[in-house]
Motif scaffolding. Structure first.
Motif, PDB file in Angstrom:
ATOM      1  N   ALA A 127      -0.203   2.411 -19.035  1.00 13.39           N
ATOM      2  CA  ALA A 127       1.074   2.151 -19.719  1.00 13.39           C
ATOM      3  C   ALA A 127       2.235   2.241 -18.737  1.00 13.39           C
ATOM      4  CB  ALA A 127       1.264   3.154 -20.860  1.00 13.39           C
ATOM      5  N   GLU A 128       2.185   3.224 -17.832  1.00 15.75           N
ATOM      6  CA  GLU A 128       3.242   3.393 -16.839  1.00 15.75           C
ATOM      7  C   GLU A 128       3.318   2.179 -15.916  1.00 15.75           C
ATOM      8  OE1 GLU A 128       2.976   8.293 -16.641  1.00 15.75           O
ATOM      9  OE2 GLU A 128       2.046   7.069 -15.086  1.00 15.75           O
ATOM     10  N   ILE A 129       2.161   1.681 -15.502  1.00 18.39           N
ATOM     11  CA  ILE A 129       2.114   0.527 -14.602  1.00 18.39           C
ATOM     12  C   ILE A 129       2.653  -0.726 -15.292  1.00 18.39           C
ATOM     13  CG2 ILE A 129       0.559  -1.048 -13.373  1.00 18.39           C
ATOM     14  CD1 ILE A 129      -1.230   1.425 -12.830  1.00 18.39           C
ATOM     15  N   VAL A 130       2.217  -0.954 -16.528  1.00 17.07           N
ATOM     16  CA  VAL A 130       2.628  -2.156 -17.262  1.00 17.07           C
ATOM     17  C   VAL A 130       4.127  -2.141 -17.531  1.00 17.07           C
ATOM     18  CG1 VAL A 130       2.431  -3.402 -19.447  1.00 17.07           C
ATOM     19  CG2 VAL A 130       0.369  -2.566 -18.300  1.00 17.07           C
ATOM     20  N   ILE A 131       4.635  -1.022 -18.056  1.00 21.99           N
ATOM     21  CA  ILE A 131       6.060  -0.941 -18.391  1.00 21.99           C
ATOM     22  C   ILE A 131       6.920  -1.032 -17.134  1.00 21.99           C
ATOM     23  CG2 ILE A 131       7.868   0.570 -19.328  1.00 21.99           C
ATOM     24  CD1 ILE A 131       5.772   1.615 -21.310  1.00 21.99           C
ATOM     25  N   ALA A 191      10.530  -4.025 -13.628  1.00 27.73           N
ATOM     26  CA  ALA A 191      10.804  -4.481 -12.262  1.00 27.73           C
ATOM     27  C   ALA A 191      11.050  -5.988 -12.244  1.00 27.73           C
ATOM     28  CB  ALA A 191       9.636  -4.122 -11.341  1.00 27.73           C
ATOM     29  N   LEU A 192      10.243  -6.715 -13.010  1.00 26.36           N
ATOM     30  CA  LEU A 192      10.420  -8.167 -13.109  1.00 26.36           C
ATOM     31  C   LEU A 192      11.764  -8.496 -13.744  1.00 26.36           C
ATOM     32  CD1 LEU A 192       9.362 -11.075 -12.903  1.00 26.36           C
ATOM     33  CD2 LEU A 192       8.207 -10.731 -15.101  1.00 26.36           C
ATOM     34  N   LYS A 212       7.419  -8.575  -2.740  1.00 22.95           N
ATOM     35  CA  LYS A 212       8.729  -9.109  -3.132  1.00 22.95           C
ATOM     36  C   LYS A 212       9.389  -8.243  -4.203  1.00 22.95           C
ATOM     37  CE  LYS A 212      10.804 -13.380  -4.947  1.00 22.95           C
ATOM     38  NZ  LYS A 212      10.513 -14.755  -5.442  1.00 22.95           N
ATOM     39  N   TYR A 213       8.558  -7.642  -5.063  1.00 23.70           N
ATOM     40  CA  TYR A 213       9.089  -6.832  -6.156  1.00 23.70           C
ATOM     41  C   TYR A 213       8.980  -5.330  -5.876  1.00 23.70           C
ATOM     42  CZ  TYR A 213       9.187 -11.064  -9.006  1.00 23.70           C
ATOM     43  OH  TYR A 213       9.463 -12.316  -9.505  1.00 23.70           O
ATOM     44  N   SER A 214       8.618  -4.949  -4.673  1.00 21.80           N
ATOM     45  CA  SER A 214       8.354  -3.538  -4.372  1.00 21.80           C
ATOM     46  C   SER A 214       9.592  -2.662  -4.525  1.00 21.80           C
ATOM     47  CB  SER A 214       7.772  -3.389  -2.964  1.00 21.80           C
ATOM     48  OG  SER A 214       8.669  -3.871  -1.979  1.00 21.80           O
ATOM     49  N   TYR A 215      10.756  -3.136  -4.106  1.00 18.98           N
ATOM     50  CA  TYR A 215      11.967  -2.319  -4.209  1.00 18.98           C
ATOM     51  C   TYR A 215      12.358  -2.105  -5.671  1.00 18.98           C
ATOM     52  CZ  TYR A 215      16.822  -0.846  -4.018  1.00 18.98           C
ATOM     53  OH  TYR A 215      18.000  -0.163  -4.212  1.00 18.98           O
ATOM     54  N   GLU A 216      12.325  -3.178  -6.468  1.00 15.91           N
ATOM     55  CA  GLU A 216      12.644  -3.061  -7.887  1.00 15.91           C
ATOM     56  C   GLU A 216      11.657  -2.118  -8.583  1.00 15.91           C
ATOM     57  OE1 GLU A 216      14.736  -6.467  -6.337  1.00 15.91           O
ATOM     58  OE2 GLU A 216      12.626  -5.907  -6.200  1.00 15.91           O
ATOM     59  N   TYR A 217      10.403  -2.213  -8.201  1.00 14.01           N
ATOM     60  CA  TYR A 217       9.383  -1.328  -8.774  1.00 14.01           C
ATOM     61  C   TYR A 217       9.702   0.123  -8.427  1.00 14.01           C
ATOM     62  CZ  TYR A 217       4.747  -0.255 -10.639  1.00 14.01           C
ATOM     63  OH  TYR A 217       3.717   0.215 -11.415  1.00 14.01           O
ATOM     64  N   LEU A 250       0.824  -1.210   0.000  1.00 18.17           N
ATOM     65  CA  LEU A 250       0.000   0.000   0.000  1.00 18.17           C
ATOM     66  C   LEU A 250       0.859   1.262   0.000  1.00 18.17           C
ATOM     67  CD1 LEU A 250      -2.879  -0.966   2.473  1.00 18.17           C
ATOM     68  CD2 LEU A 250      -2.979  -0.833  -0.024  1.00 18.17           C
ATOM     69  N   SER A 251       1.977   1.215   0.714  1.00 20.50           N
ATOM     70  CA  SER A 251       2.885   2.359   0.736  1.00 20.50           C
ATOM     71  C   SER A 251       3.455   2.614  -0.652  1.00 20.50           C
ATOM     72  CB  SER A 251       4.024   2.118   1.728  1.00 20.50           C
ATOM     73  OG  SER A 251       3.532   2.004   3.043  1.00 20.50           O
ATOM     74  N   MET A 252       3.859   1.536  -1.321  1.00 20.11           N
ATOM     75  CA  MET A 252       4.388   1.678  -2.669  1.00 20.11           C
ATOM     76  C   MET A 252       3.324   2.236  -3.614  1.00 20.11           C
ATOM     77  SD  MET A 252       6.591   1.589  -4.987  1.00 20.11           S
ATOM     78  CE  MET A 252       7.942   1.023  -3.948  1.00 20.11           C
ATOM     79  N   ILE A 253       2.123   1.725  -3.512  1.00 18.55           N
ATOM     80  CA  ILE A 253       1.038   2.207  -4.375  1.00 18.55           C
ATOM     81  C   ILE A 253       0.804   3.699  -4.156  1.00 18.55           C
ATOM     82  CG2 ILE A 253      -1.459   2.081  -4.768  1.00 18.55           C
ATOM     83  CD1 ILE A 253      -1.262  -0.944  -4.265  1.00 18.55           C
ATOM     84  N   SER A 254       0.830   4.136  -2.894  1.00 18.85           N
ATOM     85  CA  SER A 254       0.582   5.547  -2.589  1.00 18.85           C
ATOM     86  C   SER A 254       1.672   6.438  -3.176  1.00 18.85           C
ATOM     87  CB  SER A 254       0.480   5.755  -1.074  1.00 18.85           C
ATOM     88  OG  SER A 254       1.729   5.577  -0.433  1.00 18.85           O
ATOM     89  N   ILE A 255       2.919   5.995  -3.104  1.00 16.40           N
ATOM     90  CA  ILE A 255       4.028   6.790  -3.641  1.00 16.40           C
ATOM     91  C   ILE A 255       3.966   6.850  -5.165  1.00 16.40           C
ATOM     92  CG2 ILE A 255       6.546   6.891  -3.887  1.00 16.40           C
ATOM     93  CD1 ILE A 255       6.680   5.566  -1.075  1.00 16.40           C
TER      94      ILE A 255
END
Length: 351
Positions: free
Chosen positions: A326-330, A335-336, A290-295, A14-19
Motif C-alpha cells: 500500500a505504501e509503494i502504490v500510494i 509521485a506521478l 526520472k521520478y526518484s526525487y518526487e518519490y 537502487l539508492s532510492m529503494i534502499s532508503i
C-alpha cells in the motif's frame, strides 16, 4: 567525457529503494509493530547500513552528475540556479503546501499552533522558502519544518549553492582538490565530537561530513572515462569484504561510508557496457530514475501515516507485506501526480 552513464541511473534507483526500504522497516519499530532486533538484520550488518550507503551514493551521484553536465569551459551561473529551483524547490513547495492542508483538514495541526509549540520567529518561514528548514531543525533551530525532504534536502541544496566554487577548484586541479578534501574529511571526523555545535547532530546527516561524498562524486566524474573495465572486480571484492566481515572495523564509523559507497560505485561503473546493451530494462530504470526525487519527497510522509494504522499491534508478516505494498502504490501515485503538477507549473513559469 560522456555526459550520461547508464549505471548512474541504476545506482540512483537502487539508492532510492534502499532508503525507502529502510524507512519502511524502521517505522515498524517506531510504531511498535516489530521489535528492532527482529528487523535490524534486514538493513544493516556489523559494518554496513543500506540507508547510509544509499544517501552517500545519492550525494556522490549528485556531484558526479553535475560535473558531467558542466564539463565544458563555459558555466552559466544563473541558468544553473534556475534549473535547481525548478527541479528541486517547486516540487518541495507543492508537497509542503499539500501536506500542510492535509494535516489541517485531519485535525493533526491547527492554525493557532501549526508547528506544535515550536518557538518560530517571524522570519522562520524563510528557511522553508529556501528548502533548508528540516536540515536546520536537526541543529535545534526553530523552523516551520513539516519534515518534508528531511535533513537530506537542505543539505543537498547547500551543496548546490557552493557547487560553482567546488567546480572551479576541481577544474583548476582535481588531484589537489580531492587530496585537500580528503585531509579535511579525516580532520573533521577526528574533531567532530569536540565541536559543541554538533553535539546532537549525527555525523552522517551533517553537511560538514557529507560534503566529502559530493566532492568525491565530482572527482569521479573527471576520471570515469579512464577507469579500467576490471574496476568492477575491485568494487566486488570490497563489497564482499564489508558484507562478510563479522567484526566491527576500528575507527570512526563514518570513515567507512565513503569507502563503501565508492566500492558500490566502482562495481556498477565497471558494468556500464552490460547496462548499455540492456536497452529494454534500462528504459524501465530510466523512468524510475526520472521520478526518484518526487518519490523521495512524499515517501516518508506516506510511510509514517499508513504505519500509524498498525501502531502497537501485532501485525503478521502478511499484514506487513500488504502495508508495504500500500505504501509503494500510494507513494508512486503521489509521485506521478507531483511530477505532472510540477511540469505544469514549470511550463507556465518558463512561458
Amino acid at each position: 567525457m560522456k555526459k550520461r552513464y547508464n549505471f548512474m541511473n541504476v545506482l540512483r534507483v537502487l539508492s532510492m529503494i534502499s532508503i525507502v526500504f529502510y524507512h519502511m522497516l524502521f517505522t515498524l519499530y517506531i510504531y511498535g509493530i516489530r521489535q528492532l532486533s527482529s528487523i535490524r538484520f534486514l538493513y544493516e550488518n556489523t559494518n554496513m547500513n543500506i540507508a547510509k550507503i544509499g544517501v552517500g551514493l545519492f550525494f556522490i551521484l549528485s556531484g558526479c552528475g553535475l560535473m558531467l553536465g558542466s564539463n565544458g569551459t563555459s558555466f552559466d551561473l544563473r541558468n544553473f540556479y534556475t534549473k535547481r529551483f525548478k527541479k528541486i524547490l517547486i516540487p518541495f513547495y507543492i508537497v509542503y503546501a499539500g501536506y500542510f492542508i492535509f494535516l489541517l483538514c485531519t485535525g493533526q495541526i491547527s492554525l493557532a499552533d501549526p508547528f506544535a509549540g515550536k518557538n518560530v520567529g517571524p522570519f522562520s518561514f524563510l528557511f522553508t522558502i529556501l528548502g533548508v528548514d528540516a536540515y536546520l531543525d536537526s541543529f535545534g533551530i526553530a523552523t516551520c519544518s513539516l519534515g518534508i525532504g528531511e535533513w537530506f534536502l537542505g543539505c543537498l541544496l547547500i551543496m548546490y549553492l557552493i557547487y560553482p566554487l567546488l567546480r572551479k577548484a576541481m577544474i583548476w586541479n582535481k588531484y589537489i582538490t580531492i587530496v585537500a578534501a580528503t585531509i579535511y574529511y579525516i580532520a573533521i571526523n577526528i574533531l567532530y565530537s569536540s565541536i559543541p555545535a554538533f553535539n546532537n547532530v549525527p555525523m552522517y546527516t551533517n553537511l560538514v561530513i557529507k560534503i566529502y561524498d559530493f566532492i568525491l562524486g565530482m572527482f569521479l566524474a573527471t576520471i570515469l572515462d579512464k577507469l579500467p573495465r576490471f574496476i568492477s572486480i575491485a568494487g566486488l571484492i570490497l563489497n564482499a569484504f564489508f558484507i562478510v566481515m563479522p567484526i566491527e572495523l576500528p575507527g570512526i564509523h563514518s570513515f567507512l561510508i565513503p569507502i563503501e559507497c565508492l566500492s558500490v560505485f566502482l562495481l556498477f561503473a565497471g558494468l556500464e557496457p552490460l547496462f548499455t546493451k540492456a536497452q529494454k530494462p534500462m528504459k524501465i530504470v530510466n523512468i524510475l530514475a526520472k521520478y526518484s526525487y518526487e518519490y523521495f519527497l512524499v515517501h516518508h510522509v506516506v510511510i509514517i501515516h499508513l504505519s500509524k494504522i498498525g501502531q502497537n499491534r501485532a501485525f503478521s508478516n502478511i499484514n506487513i507485506l500488504l502495508l508495504f505494498l500500500a505504501e509503494i502504490v500510494i507513494t508512486s501515485v503521489l509521485a506521478l501526480l507531483l511530477k505532472l503538477i510540477t511540469n505544469g507549473i514549470t511550463h507556465i513559469y518558463t512561458r
